[in-house]
Each structure stands twice: as structure tokens, then as C-alpha cells.
Design a protein around this motif. Structure first.
Motif, PDB file in Angstrom:
ATOM      1  N   LEU A  95      58.937  12.713  -6.043  1.00  0.00           N
ATOM      2  CA  LEU A  95      59.545  12.550  -4.720  1.00  0.00           C
ATOM      3  C   LEU A  95      58.505  12.083  -3.709  1.00  0.00           C
ATOM      4  CD1 LEU A  95      62.090  12.803  -2.999  1.00  0.00           C
ATOM      5  CD2 LEU A  95      61.477  15.191  -2.561  1.00  0.00           C
ATOM      6  N   ARG A  96      57.294  12.590  -3.798  1.00  0.00           N
ATOM      7  CA  ARG A  96      56.225  12.132  -2.903  1.00  0.00           C
ATOM      8  C   ARG A  96      55.953  10.655  -3.128  1.00  0.00           C
ATOM      9  NH1 ARG A  96      53.261  16.850  -4.442  1.00  0.00           N
ATOM     10  NH2 ARG A  96      51.641  15.536  -5.359  1.00  0.00           N
ATOM     11  N   TRP A  97      55.972  10.218  -4.384  1.00  0.00           N
ATOM     12  CA  TRP A  97      55.766   8.799  -4.674  1.00  0.00           C
ATOM     13  C   TRP A  97      56.889   7.952  -4.067  1.00  0.00           C
ATOM     14  CZ3 TRP A  97      54.433   9.263 -10.621  1.00  0.00           C
ATOM     15  CH2 TRP A  97      53.144   9.810 -10.732  1.00  0.00           C
ATOM     16  N   TYR A  98      58.110   8.439  -4.217  1.00  0.00           N
ATOM     17  CA  TYR A  98      59.250   7.681  -3.682  1.00  0.00           C
ATOM     18  C   TYR A  98      59.182   7.597  -2.154  1.00  0.00           C
ATOM     19  CZ  TYR A  98      64.046   6.336  -2.602  1.00  0.00           C
ATOM     20  OH  TYR A  98      65.150   5.696  -2.115  1.00  0.00           O
ATOM     21  N   GLU A  99      58.826   8.696  -1.498  1.00  0.00           N
ATOM     22  CA  GLU A  99      58.703   8.675  -0.039  1.00  0.00           C
ATOM     23  C   GLU A  99      57.578   7.747   0.402  1.00  0.00           C
ATOM     24  OE1 GLU A  99      60.344  13.182   0.999  1.00  0.00           O
ATOM     25  OE2 GLU A  99      58.190  12.800   0.838  1.00  0.00           O
ATOM     26  N   ALA A 100      56.490   7.712  -0.368  1.00  0.00           N
ATOM     27  CA  ALA A 100      55.403   6.783  -0.047  1.00  0.00           C
ATOM     28  C   ALA A 100      55.881   5.336  -0.185  1.00  0.00           C
ATOM     29  CB  ALA A 100      54.201   7.042  -0.965  1.00  0.00           C
ATOM     30  N   TYR A 101      56.680   5.076  -1.219  1.00  0.00           N
ATOM     31  CA  TYR A 101      57.234   3.727  -1.390  1.00  0.00           C
ATOM     32  C   TYR A 101      58.122   3.355  -0.205  1.00  0.00           C
ATOM     33  CZ  TYR A 101      60.696   0.277  -2.837  1.00  0.00           C
ATOM     34  OH  TYR A 101      61.558  -0.795  -2.868  1.00  0.00           O
ATOM     35  N   LEU A 102      58.975   4.294   0.258  1.00  0.00           N
ATOM     36  CA  LEU A 102      59.845   4.014   1.403  1.00  0.00           C
ATOM     37  C   LEU A 102      59.021   3.738   2.660  1.00  0.00           C
ATOM     38  CD1 LEU A 102      62.767   6.584   1.014  1.00  0.00           C
ATOM     39  CD2 LEU A 102      62.780   4.139   0.487  1.00  0.00           C
ATOM     40  N   ARG A 103      57.955   4.521   2.861  1.00  0.00           N
ATOM     41  CA  ARG A 103      57.102   4.265   4.031  1.00  0.00           C
ATOM     42  C   ARG A 103      56.471   2.883   3.958  1.00  0.00           C
ATOM     43  NH1 ARG A 103      55.736   9.761   3.204  1.00  0.00           N
ATOM     44  NH2 ARG A 103      53.869   9.157   2.024  1.00  0.00           N
ATOM     45  N   ASN A 159      59.261   0.222   4.584  1.00  0.00           N
ATOM     46  CA  ASN A 159      59.771   0.174   5.956  1.00  0.00           C
ATOM     47  C   ASN A 159      58.673   0.036   6.999  1.00  0.00           C
ATOM     48  OD1 ASN A 159      62.395   0.596   4.964  1.00  0.00           O
ATOM     49  ND2 ASN A 159      62.112   2.806   4.973  1.00  0.00           N
ATOM     50  N   ARG A 160      57.447  -0.235   6.547  1.00  0.00           N
ATOM     51  CA  ARG A 160      56.343  -0.332   7.506  1.00  0.00           C
ATOM     52  C   ARG A 160      56.563  -1.523   8.447  1.00  0.00           C
ATOM     53  NH1 ARG A 160      55.182  -3.338   3.232  1.00  0.00           N
ATOM     54  NH2 ARG A 160      53.763  -5.114   3.373  1.00  0.00           N
ATOM     55  N   VAL A 161      55.989  -1.413   9.615  1.00  0.00           N
ATOM     56  CA  VAL A 161      56.017  -2.523  10.562  1.00  0.00           C
ATOM     57  C   VAL A 161      54.851  -3.442  10.229  1.00  0.00           C
ATOM     58  CG1 VAL A 161      55.868  -3.173  12.978  1.00  0.00           C
ATOM     59  CG2 VAL A 161      57.048  -1.064  12.328  1.00  0.00           C
ATOM     60  N   TYR A 186      67.145  -1.670 -19.843  1.00  0.00           N
ATOM     61  CA  TYR A 186      67.577  -0.317 -19.469  1.00  0.00           C
ATOM     62  C   TYR A 186      66.549   0.329 -18.552  1.00  0.00           C
ATOM     63  CZ  TYR A 186      68.959   4.583 -20.038  1.00  0.00           C
ATOM     64  OH  TYR A 186      69.330   5.882 -19.814  1.00  0.00           O
ATOM     65  N   ALA A 187      65.251   0.207 -18.939  1.00  0.00           N
ATOM     66  CA  ALA A 187      64.193   0.806 -18.129  1.00  0.00           C
ATOM     67  C   ALA A 187      64.112   0.138 -16.755  1.00  0.00           C
ATOM     68  CB  ALA A 187      62.852   0.687 -18.846  1.00  0.00           C
ATOM     69  N   ALA A 188      64.227  -1.213 -16.735  1.00  0.00           N
ATOM     70  CA  ALA A 188      64.172  -1.934 -15.456  1.00  0.00           C
ATOM     71  C   ALA A 188      65.326  -1.538 -14.556  1.00  0.00           C
ATOM     72  CB  ALA A 188      64.184  -3.436 -15.712  1.00  0.00           C
ATOM     73  N   SER A 189      66.513  -1.372 -15.151  1.00  0.00           N
ATOM     74  CA  SER A 189      67.686  -0.974 -14.366  1.00  0.00           C
ATOM     75  C   SER A 189      67.488   0.397 -13.761  1.00  0.00           C
ATOM     76  CB  SER A 189      68.933  -0.997 -15.253  1.00  0.00           C
ATOM     77  OG  SER A 189      70.035  -0.429 -14.591  1.00  0.00           O
ATOM     78  N   ARG A 190      66.976   1.339 -14.553  1.00  0.00           N
ATOM     79  CA  ARG A 190      66.757   2.693 -14.061  1.00  0.00           C
ATOM     80  C   ARG A 190      65.759   2.693 -12.907  1.00  0.00           C
ATOM     81  NH1 ARG A 190      68.129   7.019 -17.419  1.00  0.00           N
ATOM     82  NH2 ARG A 190      70.226   6.611 -18.157  1.00  0.00           N
ATOM     83  N   PHE A 191      64.655   1.957 -13.087  1.00  0.00           N
ATOM     84  CA  PHE A 191      63.612   1.949 -12.070  1.00  0.00           C
ATOM     85  C   PHE A 191      64.110   1.271 -10.796  1.00  0.00           C
ATOM     86  CE2 PHE A 191      59.771   0.133 -10.087  1.00  0.00           C
ATOM     87  CZ  PHE A 191      59.083   1.315  -9.875  1.00  0.00           C
ATOM     88  N   GLY A 192      64.855   0.157 -10.946  1.00  0.00           N
ATOM     89  CA  GLY A 192      65.370  -0.542  -9.772  1.00  0.00           C
ATOM     90  C   GLY A 192      66.328   0.315  -8.971  1.00  0.00           C
ATOM     91  N   THR A 193      67.209   1.035  -9.651  1.00  0.00           N
ATOM     92  CA  THR A 193      68.159   1.900  -8.944  1.00  0.00           C
ATOM     93  C   THR A 193      67.440   3.044  -8.256  1.00  0.00           C
ATOM     94  OG1 THR A 193      69.802   1.363 -10.603  1.00  0.00           O
ATOM     95  CG2 THR A 193      70.266   3.243  -9.200  1.00  0.00           C
ATOM     96  N   LEU A 194      66.403   3.561  -8.897  1.00  0.00           N
ATOM     97  CA  LEU A 194      65.622   4.637  -8.285  1.00  0.00           C
ATOM     98  C   LEU A 194      65.067   4.202  -6.940  1.00  0.00           C
ATOM     99  CD1 LEU A 194      64.092   7.355  -8.381  1.00  0.00           C
ATOM    100  CD2 LEU A 194      62.281   6.167  -9.620  1.00  0.00           C
ATOM    101  N   LEU A 195      64.645   2.928  -6.837  1.00  0.00           N
ATOM    102  CA  LEU A 195      64.026   2.457  -5.615  1.00  0.00           C
ATOM    103  C   LEU A 195      65.036   2.066  -4.546  1.00  0.00           C
ATOM    104  CD1 LEU A 195      61.124   0.243  -7.018  1.00  0.00           C
ATOM    105  CD2 LEU A 195      61.013   2.594  -6.195  1.00  0.00           C
ATOM    106  N   HIS A 196      66.179   1.502  -4.952  1.00  0.00           N
ATOM    107  CA  HIS A 196      67.079   0.884  -3.978  1.00  0.00           C
ATOM    108  C   HIS A 196      68.350   1.678  -3.710  1.00  0.00           C
ATOM    109  CE1 HIS A 196      64.491  -2.609  -3.971  1.00  0.00           C
ATOM    110  NE2 HIS A 196      64.598  -2.693  -5.271  1.00  0.00           N
ATOM    111  N   ALA A 197      68.924   2.359  -4.679  1.00  0.00           N
ATOM    112  CA  ALA A 197      70.172   3.104  -4.457  1.00  0.00           C
ATOM    113  C   ALA A 197      70.156   4.382  -5.282  1.00  0.00           C
ATOM    114  CB  ALA A 197      71.374   2.236  -4.827  1.00  0.00           C
ATOM    115  N   PRO A 198      69.265   5.313  -4.966  1.00  0.00           N
ATOM    116  CA  PRO A 198      69.073   6.482  -5.828  1.00  0.00           C
ATOM    117  C   PRO A 198      70.306   7.352  -5.992  1.00  0.00           C
ATOM    118  CG  PRO A 198      67.941   6.763  -3.726  1.00  0.00           C
ATOM    119  CD  PRO A 198      68.374   5.335  -3.809  1.00  0.00           C
ATOM    120  N   LYS A 199      71.119   7.501  -4.940  1.00  0.00           N
ATOM    121  CA  LYS A 199      72.224   8.465  -5.022  1.00  0.00           C
ATOM    122  C   LYS A 199      73.359   7.989  -5.924  1.00  0.00           C
ATOM    123  CE  LYS A 199      74.819   6.816  -1.009  1.00  0.00           C
ATOM    124  NZ  LYS A 199      75.377   7.187   0.297  1.00  0.00           N
ATOM    125  N   ASP A 200      73.379   6.702  -6.306  1.00  0.00           N
ATOM    126  CA  ASP A 200      74.473   6.166  -7.109  1.00  0.00           C
ATOM    127  C   ASP A 200      74.109   6.004  -8.582  1.00  0.00           C
ATOM    128  OD1 ASP A 200      76.167   5.941  -4.895  1.00  0.00           O
ATOM    129  OD2 ASP A 200      75.281   4.025  -4.334  1.00  0.00           O
TER     130      ASP A 200
END
Length: 570
Positions: free
Chosen positions: A79-87, A90-92, A196-210
Motif C-alpha cells: 500500500l505504501r508503494w501504491y500511495e507513492a506511485y499515486l503521489r 499526480n505530482r505537479v 495475465y500478469a500485465a493485466s493484474r498490474f495495470g488494474t492495480l495501478l489504474h482501477a484497483p477497486k474493480d
């Protein structure tokens, strides 16, 4: 006066932003009501990942004092890695030096061109044109001088740039060839695994809740975090009883102390097929968690007798004496848009609200179109709600299309959800070609929400199912906007006057009846507002301090009963 401590259990999943959620505003109102009492203190225990979100909610809503916030130490690594990715995402991004130089030069050049054009336009004699021709001659001479000096340098830089571009394109082409060759040599199973692995990783980054995999990760995180929360909670022996404001969290029932669970509603039981179609297994897992929490609970509160008797007693077999109905207090948005001590007939407030609405429209689903009328007053209808099957949005849009095209009302329809996340709304907007008429404003801050209510001609709530009388009624009237709503049991519990009901409520299953009622309300706006304002003034006497007091009474009752049982057992 002795200070009594009560606990509140909050186990929202990762990435939930409560600032844009009705449950978040309800929690904030509850805690503000608790802060008015000097005899109680709430201890909020939440997951490690929820601390920052709750602090942001409390800052936005002005919640200060009367509680303490406790969380387990540390967050899950992934989760820390994912939050770092989001920061990072979304950086300016800062502009490069070269970009700033070119931008400054372009602005100066544009200014000079406008200057020359203006001089040409206002010249009434040949003599007046001579200074202009002189400026052009000087500029041309400077351009030739720079070309002579910088020409070789520019040629070298240009060739070097072309070489770099060629090398980069060559590397990309080579990489693509290597990938193609690897795919050719790989077996079908290898390719499937990679995809399969690429799909899982992509969804994790862009639409995790789905994503199923991400939901499982969240589930494992939540299970581990709930155990850490329980260890904290079971060590707080000075807390008299614990309260859960939602029925999403079965782990709440593991607390070894008196417990009170709030069940706002179980709306999935009324629309199971539609929820399954739009949310898939995500909603199914939520439904399973809610039922598990209810079956494991002992004492409950809810917002209406309709949920108490129709859902908890009738469907789940809970004893009526184990459920207490505690009505909401009104949700007052006026403080966000009021200009006090300014006697200008409300002009300052309207101007401020227009500024807020312009900001919201700039983030709408069609910002390019919205920009065309940002500086003008336009009429609109407003429905503030998340996009869910029970919210009856498709019926509302059907009624609105009829009013727009057949009855020529000339109003926009403003909604507060994302059509990209709710297919039925997106498809209906496209079917009726309403992209420039139904404007969806996503994740409104509370100030913009209040402004949208205040400037609306009419607020609407067509929802088929709610836990209590919709906040729409008091939110809109708190800023002087009339309301029409669906005729559902929870609304009839609060709106008891026959004349008020007739003017306010409509048959939500009939889009024609809905359209007729909306059109009538637009034509009789002031009459409807006077009638509803009288009812609002009565409802406004109930405060969130009253709501908290009734919860404290129930918590004290179960704490006393639990202590008595423990004494007998000893």
C-alpha cells in the motif's frame, strides 16, 4: 462531572476519500455534536491507512475536539508503494528552463505583434506610419545579425538533435523487434501468463477497486489490520462501550466489550440484480460482509422505522427491542455560502456561489462546453448523490429529457457522480444526446456542493431506497432552495403533513409523474419554498447534539446491562 469514554470503530478500506461521501459528512456532524458535550469523549480507532483521510475530512468539515484518533503503527508495504506511485503520478510537473525561455519569448513576440498591429490600425497619415516602418527595419536588421552569428550553431544543434532522435527511434524499433521475436518464440501458455500478469498490474495501478485480485489484496490487508485494531481496542478497558457507524465490518463483533452497530440500510437486498450487473463481485462481497455483521451483532441503531421493522426485524429476525431508531438531525450547508454582516440583498453570496460553481463546472464531464457559459447565469436542476442502482438516475434522466425536448424548460441537469463508473447513466446520456445538458460534477468539496444547491432552481431526489429521510431535503432548504423527492417510507416518517407531502413527493417509478411534478415545482417555486421552509424551521430544532445524546443513552444502557450480566456471572 465525570468524563465517560466511548469508542468508535472505523474500518474503511484503502483509498476511500470520505470528504466526498455522505457517510463522511454524517460522521463529521456526529463528532461536532459530541464536541458540544463536556461529559463524553470518543476514541476513534481506524486502520493505519485511514488516519490521513480522516484528518483531511475533519479539517474540511471543521471538526475540532471531543475525540482522539488512534491507529495501529505502520502501513502494509504494498500500500505504501501504491500511495507513492499515486503521489508521483499526480505530482505537479515543473516547467523546464528551455520551456520557460521559449514561453517568455513567445509572449514578448505576441505583445510586439499586437503593438505593431495597433499602430497600423490607428494611423491616419503616412507620417504616422514612419515610426512603425522604422521598428520593422530595426527588427529585420537584428534578425539578420542573429542569423549570421547563430546560424552555424543552430545548424550543429539541429543536426545533433536529429541524431539523438534517430538513435532513440532506432532503439525503440530494435526493442519492438526483440519483443516481437520473444512473443514468436514463446509458447501460448507463456504469452497468456505474461498478459495475465500485465493485466493484474495495470488494474492495480489504474482501477484497483474493480479488480478481483486487488479486492483480495484489500481483503487480506483489512483482515490483518482488523486484528491489530482489535488488540488496541481490547486493551482500552476504560472505554465503556463501542459504536460502529456502519454495518460493513464483521470484525466489529469480535470486540470484548458492549457494542452498538448502526445499520443505515441494506439496499443490496432490494436491488440485487442491478447491483450485481453494475458492480460485479465487489458489491456481492460487500453484501456478504453486511449480512455477516448483522447476524453477529447484538444491539443496533438505525435511522428510520422502515429499516428497523422492514429490514432488521422482518428480514433478519432481529428482536425489535434490540433495535433503536434515531433520526438524523438536519444537514445545514448555509455556513459554507453565507456572507454575514453584508446588507446587499444577497449579491455577495450569489457572486461567491457563482465562483464556486464555475470551479465545479471546469471539472465537469464536458469542461470545454461548460466554459462557454461560465460567466453567465443559467438555470439548472440539481441532484447530489453517488451513482448507484437505488438512486433511480435513469428514470430522472428520462423525465428530464422529456421536460427539455417536449416541455422546453430550458434548464440543465447537474449530477454529482461519474458516468464513466456507472454504465446505465453513461449509455442513457449518449442515447438521448444529452452530453451538453446533463453535466456530471465529480467529487465536489462541501463548499461547491453548498453553492450548487443554493443556485439551483430546484433540488431533486428520485432515490427508491434510503436509510433515512434523504439529506437532500434539509441540505437544499438550508440554503433557500425548494425540493421534490421520491415518495418512499423513510421520507413519509419525517414529512408528516399531508399538504407538504403532496407538494414534495412524487411517484418515483413513473417518469411521466416525475416530470409533471418537476415542471409544477419549477412553475410554483416560491409557493413550494414557503411551504417547505415552514417545515424546515421545525426540523431544524433538532441538533446533532440531540442525536449524539440519544446514542449515548443507548450506549449507556447496553454498558450497564453488560456490567450487570458480568456481575451476575461472577
Amino acid at each position: 462531572m465525570s468524563l465517560k469514554r466511548y469508542g468508535m470503530y472505523l474500518a474503511y478500506p484503502p483509498t476511500v476519500d470520505l470528504r466526498h461521501d455522505g457517510l463522511g459528512r454524517h460522521l463529521a456532524s456526529f463528532l461536532k455534536g459530541a464536541a458540544e458535550r463536556r461529559d463524553v469523549h470518543f476514541v476513534l480507532v481506524c486502520p493505519s491507512w485511514a488516519r490521513e483521510g480522516l484528518q483531511a475530512l475533519f479539517k474540511t468539515e471543521g471538526v475540532d475536539g471531543g475525540f482522539e484518533l488512534t491507529t495501529p503503527a505502520g502501513k502494509p508495504v504494498i500500500l505504501r508503494w501504491y500511495e507513492a506511485y499515486l503521489r508521483y503520478k499526480n505530482r505537479v510537473k515543473s516547467r523546464s528552463l528551455w520551456y520557460r525561455i521559449v514561453s517568455s519569448a513567445t509572449q514578448r513576440l505576441n505583445w510586439w505583434v499586437n503593438h505593431i498591429e495597433r499602430r497600423l490600425g490607428i494611423a491616419y497619415s503616412v507620417a504616422a506610419l514612419l515610426p512603425v516602418f522604422l521598428e520593422l527595419a530595426v527588427l529585420f536588421a537584428l534578425f539578420l545579425l542573429l542569423a549570421i552569428i547563430l546560424g552555424p550553431i543552430a545548424l550543429i544543434v539541429g543536426l545533433a538533435g536529429l541524431a539523438v532522435i534517430g538513435i532513440r527511434r532506432g532503439l525503440r524499433a530494435a526493442t519492438a523487434l526483440v519483443r516481437q521475436e520473444a512473443v514468436k518464440r514463446a509458447t501460448g501458455a507463456d504469452v497468456a501468463i505474461l498478459k495475465y500478469a500485465a493485466s493484474r498490474f495495470g488494474t492495480l495501478l489504474h482501477a484497483p477497486k474493480d479488480n478481483e485480485w486487488v479486492l483480495r489484496l484489500y481483503k487480506y490487508m483489512e483482515e490483518a489490520e482488523s486484528e491489530r485494531m482489535l488488540r488496541l481496542i481490547n486493551g482500552m478497558h476504560d472505554v465503556r462501550a463501542w459504536y460502529s457507524p456502519s454495518a460493513f465490518w464483521p470484525a466489529f463483533n469480535k470486540i470484548r466489550a458492549p457494542r452498538l452497530m448502526c445499520v443505515p440500510d441494506v439496499v443490496l437486498t432490494e436491488f440485487p440484480a442491478t447491483f450485481a450487473k453494475t458492480g460485479g463481485s465487489r458489491y456481492l462481497k460487500t453484501f456478504e460482509a453486511v449480512e455477516k455483521a448483522i447476524y453477529g451483532g447484538r444491539k443496533f441503531v438505525t435511522y428510520s422505522d422502515a429499516i428497523k421493522y422492514g429490514t432488521l426485524v422482518g428480514r433478519y429476525g432481529i428482536r425489535a427491542e434490540d433495535v433503536t431508531t434515531i433520526l438524523h438531525a438536519p444537514s445545514d450547508l448555509s455556513r459554507w455560502v453565507s456572507a454575514r454582516n453584508i446588507a446587499d440583498g444577497g449579491a455577495t453570496e450569489r457572486y461567491y456561489c457563482k465562483t464556486l460553481v464555475r470551479g465545479a463546472l471546469a471539472r465537469s464531464t464536458v469542461p470545454a462546453y461548460s466554459a462557454e457559459f461560465l460567466n453567465t447565469s443559467f438555470k439548472y436542476l440539481f441532484y447530489a448523490s453517488q451513482f448507484r442502482p437505488n438512486k433511480n438516475l435513469t428514470t430522472l434522466i428520462t423525465a428530464y429529457e422529456h421536460l427539455l425536448r417536449k416541455r422546453h424548460i430550458g434548464h440543465k441537469l447537474l449530477l454529482t457522480g461519474s458516468p464513466q463508473e456507472f454504465q446505465p447513466v453513461r449509455e442513457l446520456i449518449e442515447k438521448f444526446s444529452l452530453q451538453n445538458d446533463v453535466l456530471c460534477l465529480y467529487k465536489l468539496p462541501v463548499q461547491e456542493l453548498a453553492a450548487c444547491y443554493k443556485l439551483a432552481d430546484l433540488a431533486i431526489n428520485p432515490s427508491l431506497s434510503e436509510g433515512g429521510c434523504p439529506f437532500t431535503f434539509t441540505e437544499a432548504l438550508s440554503v433557500g432552495t425548494p425540493v421534490v423527492m421520491a415518495d418512499i417510507p423513510v421520507s413519509e416518517e419525517v414529512l408528516t403533513d399531508p399538504e407538504l407531502r403532496q407538494a414534495t413527493l412524487f411517484d418515483a417509478y413513473d417518469w411521466r409523474a416525475m416530470a409533471r411534478h418537476i415542471e409544477w415545482a419549477i412553475g410554483h417555486r416560491e409557493e413550494l419554498l414557503r411551504l417547505q421552509s415552514a417545515a424546515y424551521s421545525v426540523l431544524a430544532r433538532r441538533t446533532w447534539s440531540d442525536v449524539v445524546g440519544e446514542h449515548i443513552d443507548v450506549l449507556e444502557r447496553i454498558a450497564g446491562a453488560d456490567g450487570l450480566q458480568n456481575g451476575r456471572a461472577a
